[in-house]
Design a protein around this motif. Sequence first.
Motif, PDB file in Angstrom:
ATOM      1  N   LEU A 237       8.593 -26.983   5.870  1.00 36.92           N
ATOM      2  CA  LEU A 237       8.283 -27.708   4.635  1.00 36.92           C
ATOM      3  C   LEU A 237       9.606 -28.169   4.039  1.00 36.92           C
ATOM      4  O   LEU A 237      10.563 -27.388   3.980  1.00 36.92           O
ATOM      5  CB  LEU A 237       7.579 -26.802   3.605  1.00 36.92           C
ATOM      6  CG  LEU A 237       6.283 -26.094   4.009  1.00 36.92           C
ATOM      7  CD1 LEU A 237       5.709 -25.356   2.788  1.00 36.92           C
ATOM      8  CD2 LEU A 237       5.263 -27.078   4.561  1.00 36.92           C
TER       9      LEU A 237
ATOM     10  N   THR B 182       9.997 -37.802   4.462  1.00 38.28           N
ATOM     11  CA  THR B 182       9.179 -37.383   3.320  1.00 38.28           C
ATOM     12  C   THR B 182       9.645 -38.160   2.100  1.00 38.28           C
ATOM     13  O   THR B 182      10.858 -38.363   1.931  1.00 38.28           O
ATOM     14  CB  THR B 182       9.275 -35.856   3.084  1.00 38.28           C
ATOM     15  OG1 THR B 182       8.321 -35.472   2.094  1.00 38.28           O
ATOM     16  CG2 THR B 182      10.646 -35.397   2.647  1.00 38.28           C
TER      17      THR B 182
ATOM     18  N   ARG C 291       0.484 -27.982  -2.241  1.00 46.13           N
ATOM     19  CA  ARG C 291      -0.270 -28.824  -1.290  1.00 46.13           C
ATOM     20  C   ARG C 291       0.410 -28.847   0.081  1.00 46.13           C
ATOM     21  O   ARG C 291      -0.259 -28.792   1.121  1.00 46.13           O
ATOM     22  CB  ARG C 291      -0.433 -30.232  -1.862  1.00 46.13           C
ATOM     23  CG  ARG C 291      -1.467 -30.255  -2.980  1.00 46.13           C
ATOM     24  CD  ARG C 291      -1.569 -31.598  -3.672  1.00 46.13           C
ATOM     25  NE  ARG C 291      -2.054 -32.673  -2.825  1.00 46.13           N
ATOM     26  CZ  ARG C 291      -2.301 -33.918  -3.274  1.00 46.13           C
ATOM     27  NH1 ARG C 291      -2.111 -34.210  -4.554  1.00 46.13           N
ATOM     28  NH2 ARG C 291      -2.741 -34.851  -2.451  1.00 46.13           N
ATOM     29  N   LEU C 292       1.733 -28.935   0.100  1.00 45.00           N
ATOM     30  CA  LEU C 292       2.444 -28.927   1.390  1.00 45.00           C
ATOM     31  C   LEU C 292       2.207 -27.601   2.115  1.00 45.00           C
ATOM     32  O   LEU C 292       1.971 -27.559   3.333  1.00 45.00           O
ATOM     33  CB  LEU C 292       3.951 -29.143   1.182  1.00 45.00           C
ATOM     34  CG  LEU C 292       4.402 -30.543   0.741  1.00 45.00           C
ATOM     35  CD1 LEU C 292       5.879 -30.531   0.356  1.00 45.00           C
ATOM     36  CD2 LEU C 292       4.166 -31.577   1.845  1.00 45.00           C
TER      37      LEU C 292
ATOM     38  N   ALA D  30      -1.424 -27.384   3.460  1.00 51.96           N
ATOM     39  CA  ALA D  30      -1.600 -28.196   4.675  1.00 51.96           C
ATOM     40  C   ALA D  30      -0.824 -27.591   5.846  1.00 51.96           C
ATOM     41  O   ALA D  30      -1.305 -27.583   6.990  1.00 51.96           O
ATOM     42  CB  ALA D  30      -1.137 -29.628   4.411  1.00 51.96           C
TER      43      ALA D  30
ATOM     44  N   VAL E 164       5.718 -30.815   7.461  1.00 52.61           N
ATOM     45  CA  VAL E 164       4.721 -31.493   6.636  1.00 52.61           C
ATOM     46  C   VAL E 164       5.473 -32.392   5.657  1.00 52.61           C
ATOM     47  O   VAL E 164       6.284 -31.917   4.856  1.00 52.61           O
ATOM     48  CB  VAL E 164       3.841 -30.496   5.850  1.00 52.61           C
ATOM     49  CG1 VAL E 164       2.671 -31.235   5.221  1.00 52.61           C
ATOM     50  CG2 VAL E 164       3.343 -29.379   6.751  1.00 52.61           C
TER      51      VAL E 164
ATOM     52  N   TRP F  82       5.518 -35.365   2.622  1.00 50.89           N
ATOM     53  CA  TRP F  82       4.738 -35.850   1.466  1.00 50.89           C
ATOM     54  C   TRP F  82       4.857 -37.360   1.455  1.00 50.89           C
ATOM     55  O   TRP F  82       5.932 -37.894   1.207  1.00 50.89           O
ATOM     56  CB  TRP F  82       5.338 -35.252   0.194  1.00 50.89           C
ATOM     57  CG  TRP F  82       4.639 -35.613  -1.072  1.00 50.89           C
ATOM     58  CD1 TRP F  82       5.030 -36.552  -1.993  1.00 50.89           C
ATOM     59  CD2 TRP F  82       3.443 -35.026  -1.612  1.00 50.89           C
ATOM     60  NE1 TRP F  82       4.163 -36.593  -3.040  1.00 50.89           N
ATOM     61  CE2 TRP F  82       3.172 -35.667  -2.833  1.00 50.89           C
ATOM     62  CE3 TRP F  82       2.570 -34.029  -1.164  1.00 50.89           C
ATOM     63  CZ2 TRP F  82       2.071 -35.335  -3.624  1.00 50.89           C
ATOM     64  CZ3 TRP F  82       1.480 -33.697  -1.955  1.00 50.89           C
ATOM     65  CH2 TRP F  82       1.242 -34.344  -3.163  1.00 50.89           C
TER      66      TRP F  82
ATOM     67  N   THR G 137      -2.743 -34.703   7.993  1.00 52.59           N
ATOM     68  CA  THR G 137      -3.312 -33.357   8.069  1.00 52.59           C
ATOM     69  C   THR G 137      -4.802 -33.442   7.759  1.00 52.59           C
ATOM     70  O   THR G 137      -5.254 -34.364   7.070  1.00 52.59           O
ATOM     71  CB  THR G 137      -2.637 -32.402   7.060  1.00 52.59           C
ATOM     72  OG1 THR G 137      -2.735 -32.980   5.762  1.00 52.59           O
ATOM     73  CG2 THR G 137      -1.175 -32.191   7.405  1.00 52.59           C
TER      74      THR G 137
ATOM     75  N   ASP H 178      -5.424 -32.929   3.585  1.00 52.75           N
ATOM     76  CA  ASP H 178      -4.754 -33.547   2.435  1.00 52.75           C
ATOM     77  C   ASP H 178      -4.222 -34.919   2.821  1.00 52.75           C
ATOM     78  O   ASP H 178      -3.329 -35.037   3.665  1.00 52.75           O
ATOM     79  CB  ASP H 178      -3.593 -32.633   1.989  1.00 52.75           C
ATOM     80  CG  ASP H 178      -3.106 -32.975   0.593  1.00 52.75           C
ATOM     81  OD1 ASP H 178      -3.032 -34.182   0.261  1.00 52.75           O
ATOM     82  OD2 ASP H 178      -2.801 -32.044  -0.171  1.00 52.75           O
TER      83      ASP H 178
ATOM     84  N   ARG I 262      -2.173 -36.891   1.461  1.00 50.37           N
ATOM     85  CA  ARG I 262      -0.746 -37.154   1.221  1.00 50.37           C
ATOM     86  C   ARG I 262       0.173 -36.351   2.145  1.00 50.37           C
ATOM     87  O   ARG I 262       1.370 -36.545   2.174  1.00 50.37           O
ATOM     88  CB  ARG I 262      -0.372 -36.817  -0.211  1.00 50.37           C
ATOM     89  CG  ARG I 262      -0.893 -37.838  -1.164  1.00 50.37           C
ATOM     90  CD  ARG I 262      -0.063 -37.891  -2.399  1.00 50.37           C
ATOM     91  NE  ARG I 262      -0.485 -39.048  -3.182  1.00 50.37           N
ATOM     92  CZ  ARG I 262       0.026 -39.385  -4.336  1.00 50.37           C
ATOM     93  NH1 ARG I 262       0.991 -38.662  -4.857  1.00 50.37           N
ATOM     94  NH2 ARG I 262      -0.403 -40.439  -4.976  1.00 50.37           N
ATOM     95  N   CYS I 263      -0.379 -35.402   2.859  1.00 56.42           N
ATOM     96  CA  CYS I 263       0.446 -34.513   3.691  1.00 56.42           C
ATOM     97  C   CYS I 263       0.314 -34.927   5.158  1.00 56.42           C
ATOM     98  O   CYS I 263      -0.793 -34.921   5.702  1.00 56.42           O
ATOM     99  CB  CYS I 263      -0.007 -33.064   3.506  1.00 56.42           C
ATOM    100  SG  CYS I 263       0.255 -32.455   1.840  1.00 56.42           S
ATOM    101  N   TRP I 264       1.432 -35.247   5.765  1.00 59.78           N
ATOM    102  CA  TRP I 264       1.466 -35.744   7.146  1.00 59.78           C
ATOM    103  C   TRP I 264       2.301 -34.810   8.008  1.00 59.78           C
ATOM    104  O   TRP I 264       3.350 -34.336   7.569  1.00 59.78           O
ATOM    105  CB  TRP I 264       2.095 -37.138   7.173  1.00 59.78           C
ATOM    106  CG  TRP I 264       1.284 -38.158   6.448  1.00 59.78           C
ATOM    107  CD1 TRP I 264       1.239 -38.374   5.097  1.00 59.78           C
ATOM    108  CD2 TRP I 264       0.367 -39.100   7.034  1.00 59.78           C
ATOM    109  NE1 TRP I 264       0.357 -39.386   4.800  1.00 59.78           N
ATOM    110  CE2 TRP I 264      -0.189 -39.859   5.968  1.00 59.78           C
ATOM    111  CE3 TRP I 264      -0.024 -39.383   8.342  1.00 59.78           C
ATOM    112  CZ2 TRP I 264      -1.113 -40.879   6.183  1.00 59.78           C
ATOM    113  CZ3 TRP I 264      -0.946 -40.396   8.551  1.00 59.78           C
ATOM    114  CH2 TRP I 264      -1.492 -41.130   7.479  1.00 59.78           C
TER     115      TRP I 264
END
Length: 366
Positions: free
Chosen positions: A131, A142, A288-289, A292, A306, A308, A320, A323, A325-327
Amino acid sequence: MARPRLAILTSGGDAPGMNAAIRAATLVALAHNATVLGVEQGYRGLINGDFRPLEAHDVVELVRAGGTALGTARCPEFRERAVRDVARRRLRDARIDHVLVIGGNGSLAGAHALGDPHEQLEDWPVRVIGLPASIDNDVGTTSLAIGVDTAMNTIVEACDRIADTATAHHRTFIVEVMGRDCGYLAMAAGIGAGANLVLFREAGLALDGLVDAVCDTVAQAARRPNHRALILKSEGVEVPVEQLKAAVNARLAAAGEDAIEAELRVTVLGHVVRGGRPSALDRLMASRLAHAGVLALLDGAGDQMVAWQPGRPPARATRTAVDPRCWLVPLADVLAETQALHDGTSPQAQWRVKVFDALEGVLNRG
Ligand code: ADP
């Protein structure tokens, strides 16, 4: 099926919101029937086998705490394969097969090396997810890293205070902020603080250019009713702030009359910017990160970070499951893009400077 065992570590420079990530990661993993272990002092603790079980009651209050409850350390020897193998044996002895690394670009390089499929122990492969946490916002792929928003708020608040005294005394202040390899913090906080000038590494100015820019700003300030100016300087600018101050004051003194009035003052915010309670955005984003990231790890992902990303996802990223926004981005891509951010070849770095220039050009006409 055996209960998964997941270790969490924080590494490198601490950043506000790391604790919110530890808390969310622990609670999500426990809710999915995993055993959670905290690693003390980053990669150093991994090598020493300093693991402690984390339960809900250990982490629930962490959401509001700055720093990192697990501690962090620099551990240069982790760059060596033999040392990483010691860490892998420690993980095997503790039956840990999933690792969540929360940290900046160095820590993510460590995560990539630890999770490298070619280096795994035959009888105990581990999967690693990272993260991004770095107040400098210098992690590639990110849009934001954990800690950036809080650091920006701290800088803006400090600048608001400094602006009061600068106005009272009709002075120009240079405020230096962190950001060794990346001027994002200075640029973004400069807009938020209404700074009259922002000096950042990516602009590539040498001493003469910096002195010209500061002297122009002082001259403009003299024409404004409040006679004051606020200048933000990123520590990544190669000229040290005291050298810049001396050069500007010498130029002002040589120019004569109002030199004493105009004399520069310097405030270096330094580590003040790292500490403090995380902002609401950092708590939310970290949670959130982590959510995910843990679910991806337990679902079989590894060697990824992950990211953002509210906008266009990085190449080779996968969204993901939980979420939007989380890739998930391969760590190798993250590290390559981070390098490009640092050397200025990244389109994102160029875009940041372009947006900043355009906005600052308009805002500073007043
Ligand atoms: P940050 O994560 O904030 O960028 P550092 O650059 O100090 O902080 O990195 C933190 C730690 O990550 C280092 O002390 C080291 O243990 C590990 N690390 C950094 N680079 C590498 C690398 N290339 N390979 C393995 N581990 C690394």
